[in-house]
Structure formats: structure tokens, C-alpha cells
Write an enzyme that holds these catalytic residues in place. Structure first.
Site, short mmCIF file in Angstrom:
data_model
loop_
_atom_site.label_atom_id
_atom_site.label_comp_id
_atom_site.label_asym_id
_atom_site.label_seq_id
_atom_site.Cartn_x
_atom_site.Cartn_y
_atom_site.Cartn_z
N SER A 38 0.69 -1.57 0.00
CA SER A 38 -0.05 0.21 0.01
C SER A 38 0.50 0.93 -0.70
O SER A 38 1.92 0.72 0.78
CB SER A 38 -0.94 -0.15 1.44
N GLU A 39 0.59 2.32 -1.08
CA GLU A 39 1.75 3.11 -0.98
C GLU A 39 1.82 4.08 0.09
O GLU A 39 3.05 4.89 0.46
CB GLU A 39 1.35 4.23 -2.76
N ASN A 40 0.92 4.36 1.05
CA ASN A 40 0.90 5.10 2.24
C ASN A 40 1.77 4.17 3.29
O ASN A 40 2.10 4.68 4.55
CB ASN A 40 -0.42 4.77 3.27
#
Lengths: 222, 215, 222, 215
Positions: free
Chosen positions: C45-47
Site C-alpha cells: 500500500s503506497e501509504n
């Protein structure tokens, strides 16, 4: 008192509570021995440590907790460790309040040469170029002369470390500040005359009417 | 580092200030600081953040209260009010690719002037920017970004200001903590010095200016 | 089977053991439901998370363990979390094996538009420009048409996401690969004819002599 | 990620390869990998690292054995043999400021073409490089650096390749782990998957290609 101790004690008076400080190898390292009581200073080692403590007691060293020279150190409560990118983010990014480095030459404007003697000694710049370029305040700890020749010169003959001038040079003879491109004799060591400092200094020095003695006792203000 | 009350921390921020605010869709945003900004009605703020969250959450509250004149963000898709204020010309929205935004903030905190990224080449993002070729590949020069204040949310702080973050609430926080003149941190837990292992500190204490005391 | 399930199941066949994969919001998220048995895929997840697991059971969510849409997720054993700089280092630096994104339009060469409709909808590019520019393989998951108009167009009318063409587009009708600037009809869905795909597609498609059916069952090879 | 024997890991490295090797004065260098390179007599290597340590330690062993044709480092002051081989013309030594070296490696690992740094401006370091002015300040453009192999030392690995480092042995390791085609990691301890908390992983498993099995 030997030259190194004079220099280290005087530079320790530059420390203020809460400062983040990087000490180079050699004389600068000794400054950590003279932190005034009652203030807390964060010492950074550029290999990735804030909160560098004293050399460990016999038998209590850890091979992967070291200073930038690879020597075992300890970590004080509240220490932090990080990678080299973070270490130089702190240095280059203006987070370092004070860096104390050795010097080969400083010129009349405060420009420093400290990373090589062409053809003779090429240690490499390591972190010095980043430290001088990025720290909020740069102090050079060095002997006033080498082999009878002044290390505070009119013009550098050795390769420059950074176009950013240093703020203060402390030697066993004097404290010299660099501001607005001019060298000012701020303090002279005990038993040394202004004339002796000028004789040992190649660069032109501005000499105020009153040059106080270099204080070496710990500062008591925070 | 000074420990400070929530009220006094926010009181330092003048109207018109630029703020970097940690968080990703509100996760990792110092919500109490946002609420206090609302209470003190700070205005004409510029916010640099990943996104404007959603109405009622984090930065979304500042949008709804119309306290912002400009945002520099990568995404506003989940906050229709940001889109409406932008379309109406009430709020300037600079959209920056997320990876570029984070590197621009990092550069600002690391003393770098900027970075070369392939992202955005050939798109509207490249408008007005220099292109530089390195080893046969073209990159955009994206310049460093700094702000007046960083509003940081941490999971753990110790009493000298070392910070550690939890899971996906880390995101932009440690990068912003380097890239502003004044860093204000709010932590879920404040612990004695020495309790956080040096290897687990993410933001070293000396970069934190103010730690908000537990009420 | 609905269009979304067809698309997600087909894309799940692109997964290989050990891959690092980023799934966008919407149809791409569904791909995680169809990972074949016996392979291990790292979902990023890019977070700031690798090892994203399924949605937590009732009462077991944590507000600071979320996906890129801010929804609570779980973390699988061996997960790691990191800041946004590391997240995009992985994405931009070529460490991501596969990204699956939604699309508004893909042109005949594989160029993607997926981040705004000027004057109408401006969500912003978020991580999409970095993902398309940096991932080793880019797959677009989208319906073949919107309001009766082909989303696989001759030329984009919407703003470009990246000059890097996508590798594969999967719709409920077909799988179309983009190589050497040309769109090739690789597979057609069950019950769909080549003619129907061509009729629903604005861009010129190269049609091989034999176009196989789109397989949806899990791959059994590793 | 594959688990591999020390012998087989080093056997992958061809003569003439470029290696990024973690460590700072030998601390955080995968010493066992160095010893195996010596045993297998790899030659004409290029090494990118912070320094060449001292004779008998880490990269210093490779210098003494004359296996290197080029090093890109920030410091060689504590290894007189490196200086001698350089002066004699037997070893090419590219000296790079430490903060620039780490950012060039980071850029290589992050897909950036390079970075703008103020460090080196006006010194011999600027020779042959572009200068770019941003907001009135001059910066050097320093380009990304990559290598064929990264030789990484970690304190902890789990069996899928997540890595964590100990104290000052972290240094260049996590940056190099992103910046090469093939990453070989040697860990003091290999632990079951799930034992390292996600927040304490520094190098995520998917970037590690080979983990050296405990003998």
C-alpha cells in the site's frame, strides 16, 4: 596545560543547552570531556548516532556501536541511531547547531582547507565538506602553527573544503572570529601577547582596542 | 525542545503561515492540533500534505472551515469540498505527484536544492520546469519544498523529543519533521527518556522544537 | 460472473511467487481476493505498508493500519511499514514488479489517462504517475466502455498519466497487450466474439489468427 | 528471495563486477562475504562504499589482496595501503563527499536521476559537473549511482528477507540494498517470519535477492 586541552576547554564554552553538535576526529573529540555541568548537548557521530557517550568501560564495548573513527563508544539515554542518509540530512539540512573540525589552513576570510595535501596525504573529505557547508556554526580546532609556519594564512595553498567560511578558529594562542570576510582577534590565551599572536599569524588580523584573555573555565549560564 | 500546551503551540502559528501536516487520508494527522487551529480560527493558511482527507477528518476540517488559501497535495479525490472550492476559485490547489511531493519535502529537509525524477515527464506536470538528461534518460528537475511549521503526529515521544511512529501513521511525518523552521509534535504517548531503543527512534530529538504536553 | 470479477480473476493470473504488487483503488483491489494457492505475493500500500492483509474482522481494526484509501486493513506475518519516501523509492526505483490501476482511457500505443477529467473531476494523480512510470509491469483494470463509448481510444482526450505505455489492459471483454507501440488482442472473454471486441474498441487492434479464450481459473504453476 | 550458501552467493559475482558494500570503517560490513571473496579470488572489482576501512578489516582486506581496480569512497585516511596503491597508479580512487555519496546511492535506488547539493561548490569536487541555481542558491548536480551487487550486513533477517540493523552498523546498508541489480544479505541472526515488528523492519523483504544461510 597542553595546547590540545586549552583548545578543547575554550571550545567547550561554545556549547549551549540542547545543541546538536558534531565533533571531528582529533582535538575536536576532546571537547566532549569538558561539557559544562547542567547543560545537555546532543553529540552526533556521522556514522549514524545521536547521543554518543564516553568510551565504554573495559569489557563493555560493542563492535557495532562506534564513533566515526570506528572506535567503540557508548550511547546515552535518549540516543538514536539511523542510516547515513539521515545522518547527512541532519548535517546538510541545517539541523546541526555546531560542528568542530580540525584544520590544515584557514585563510584571512575564514575559508578552510582540511582534507588533503596534494601528493602527500590524501585522506579524502569524508563528511567534512558537508559539515562545513551545512552546519549552523563552524568552529575549527587546530594548533596555531605547524613546523613553525602559520596555519592562519593569507591565501590557501591547499584544496578548499567549502566556500562557506568558518565562524571561529581556536588555537592554543588565540580565538579568532571570521565575520563579513574579516578576521578579528577575539581572545588571547593566558601568558600570550597580542604581538606574539600577530607574529605567529600570516593573515591580517583586525585587533580591537581591548582583547580579553581566553576563558577556559566552564560556562555557568545555560 | 520545549514541552508546551496544545493552546500555546497553536498560538505560535500566525495567520498566513505555511504548514506541513503529516498524514495520509487523515491517518497520522495530529487531529488535536487541527481542532485547536479551528478553535483559534487561524486563517489564510497554506497547507502542504499528501491529501485533504475527507470532510470532517484531519485537514478536511480546515477545508470545510475555509481557513486555507492554498494547498500543495497529491490527491483531493476523496474530499469533494476541496474540489468545489478549487472550481469556484476560492482555494488554490497545486497537485503534485505523490512521489515527487515526498522527495521535494525530503530535499527541503536535507539541504538539497531539488531532485531529478522521471515522473511527470511528457505530462502537464512538466510545465515550466527544467528537463535534464542523465545517462540518456530525461528527468524533471523538481525543487525543494519547505514550510514555516510542521505539525507532526507520533505514536511515541520521549521527554526530550525523540519520536517513533505506528504502522501506516508514519507516512509523511518523519520527512516533514526535517523540512520546516518550527516542528510541533503531538504524540499518543510520552515516555521516559531511555525507554525507546535507539534503533527504534525515527525522528531524533534535536529536530523537534515543541512537544505538546498531555492534557 | 460480473464484469469486475472477470477482470480481477484474469489479472490474478498475472501474479507470480515473490512478486511485489501494488493494487489501486476500485477493481484492482479485488485482485487480492484471487491470489492462487501456493504462491506468496507481497502487496504494497503506497501509504507505507508491505504485507497488506485482508479487511479485519469486526472489532479488530486499528485506525492507523490502513490502505491507501484510508480503510483499515490487516498486516500479514512478515509485513513491514515505512515512510512515504521509502514507499516511493520502491515504486519509482523499479522494485515494484506489478502495478494494477484503474483507467479512464488507454490509447492505441498503451498510453494511459487516469487522473482527471478537466472541468469535471480532478481527484489528482496521487501515486499514479509514479506507479506507471516506475513499476516493472503495468496492468490496467477497467471496463471496456463507459456510457457506450470505448475507453480504448485512438488518441487520448484526457491528460496523460505517464509517457510509459502500459503493458496490459484487462476488461470484461478482452485482454489487450501493448508492445512496440501496437495493441494486440491477446484473449477474448467467454461468450464474446472478436467482432464484438473490435466493435467496442476505438483503437486499431492487431488480431492474431488464433485468439484464445480468457482463462479465469487460478494458475497452478508457481 | 532465495536462501543460499556463502560459497554460492559469492560464486554469482563475476570478476570485474561493481559492488556496493555496506559499512563504516568496517562496522556493518559483511565480513564473512569479504573473506569468501578473498577465498574465491574475485578480481578487478569496483567497490562503492563509505571508506576502505583499515588493513585487515572489511574492505581493507580486498585492498591488501589487490582485488580492486577502482573504489568510489569518501575517505581512505585510515588505510595507508589504499593511499599507496592510488599514488602508484594501481588503484583508481574516486573521492566523493560522504553526504553526496549517500545521496547518489539513494538516488540510484529510488529511481531518481540525481540530486542538487550545495556540498562541493567552489571546490575541486565541482569539476566537470553542472551547476544549477534554485531560489538564488547554487547547487551541484550529482548523478545517481548504481552497482551490480549490494553486499549487505544485517543484525536480523527473517526467512523471507526482511532486514533490521543494529546501532551504527546500519549506515549505508539500507540505501545500498535498493541501488543494485542483485542484493546479497548476510545477517547475524535469522528469525522466523513474523518475529520482527513491521515498524522495526528497515529493509523490506522484496528487495533482497539472496539471504546467506547460517553455516
Amino acid at each position: 596545560m597542553d595546547a590540545q586541552t586549552i583548545i578543547a576547554k575554550r571550545i567547550a564554552r561554545e556549547l549551549r543547552d540542547g545543541m546538536l553538535v558534531n565533533l571531528g576526529i582529533g582535538i575536536p573529540t576532546l571537547v566532549a570531556n569538558f561539557v559544562p555541568d547542567g547543560i545537555h548537548v546532543f553529540f552526533q557521530s556521522e556514522n549514524g548516532l545521536i547521543g554518543t557517550g564516553p568510551i565504554p568501560e573495559q569489557g563493555m564495548a560493542l563492535p557495532w556501536l562506534t564513533d566515526a573513527g570506528g572506535r567503540p563508544v557508548t550511547a546515552l539515554p535518549g540516543a538514536s541511531t539511523f542510516d547515513s542518509a539521515m545522518s547527512f540530512a541532519l548535517i546538510r539540512g541545517g539541523h546541526l547547531d555546531l560542528t568542530v573540525l580540525g584544520g590544515l589552513q584557514v585563510d584571512r576570510r575564514g575559508l578552510l582547507a582540511n582534507w588533503m595535501i596534494p601528493g602527500k596525504m590524501v585522506p579524502g573529505m569524508g563528511g567534512a565538506m558537508d559539515l562545513v557547508t551545512g552546519a549552523k556554526r563552524v568552529v575549527v580546532a587546530m594548533q596555531h602553527t605547524a613546523k613553525g609556519k602559520s596555519k592562519i594564512v593569507d591565501a590557501l595553498s591547499l584544496p578548499l573544503t567549502s566556500t562557506r567560511p568558518v565562524d571561529l578558529v581556536v588555537t592554543e594562542l588565540a580565538a579568532i572570529a571570521f565575520q563579513d570576510g574579516r578576521a578579528t582577534l577575539m581572545e588571547i590565551a593566558d601568558g600570550v601577547s597580542v604581538e606574539e599572536v600577530l607574529a605567529a599569524t600570516e593573515a591580517d588580523l583586525f585587533v580591537p582596542d581591548n582583547v580579553p584573555r581566553m576563558a577556559l573555565e566552564p560556562r555557568t549560564e545555560p | 525542545m520545549k514541552t508546551i500546551s496544545l493552546h500555546d503551540a497553536v498560538a505560535i502559528i500566525p495567520d498566513g503561515a505555511s504548514l506541513m501536516i503529516g498524514g495520509f487520508m487523515g491517518v497520522g494527522t495530529p487531529e488535536a492540533v487541527i481542532d485547536e487551529i479551528l478553535r483559534q480560527k487561524k486563517s489564510h493558511l497554506t497547507v502542504i500534505a499528501n491529501d485533504t482527507a475527507s470532510p470532517g477528518i484531519g485537514i478536511g476540517k480546515l477545508v470545510t472551515a475555509r481557513l486555507l488559501s492554498k494547498v500543495i497535495v497529491s490527491h483531493i479525490g476523496l474530499n469533494p469540498e476541496t474540489q468545489q472550492q478549487m472550481m469556484a476559485g476560492d482555494l488554490q490547489v497545486d497537485l503534485v505527484p505523490q512521489g515527487t511531493l515526498v522527495e521535494r519535502i525530503r530535499a527541503g529537509g536535507c539541504g538539497l536544492g531539488g531532485i531529478l525524477t522521471p515522473t511527470g515527464i511528457g505530462t502537464v506536470v512538466e510545465e515550466g520546469k527544467s528537463k535534464i538528461t542523465v545517462n540518456g534518460r530525461e528527468y524533471l528537475l523538481e525543487v525543494a519544498l519547505r514550510a514555516d511549521f510542521a505539525l507532526i503526529h507520533a505514536f511515541l515521544a520521549d521527554y526530550i523529543g525523540n519520536l517513533a511512529y505506528a504502522l501506516t501513521a508514519r507516512n509523511f511525518n518523519p520527512l516533514m519533521a526535517l523540512a520546516t523552521d518550527t516542528v510541533i509534535a503531538n504524540a499518543d504517548n510520552i515516555v521516559p527518556v531511555g525507554v525507546v531503543a535507539p534503533d527504534h527512534v525515527v525522528t531524533p530529538a534535536p529536530v523537534v522544537d515543541y512537544l505538546i504536553a498531555k492534557a
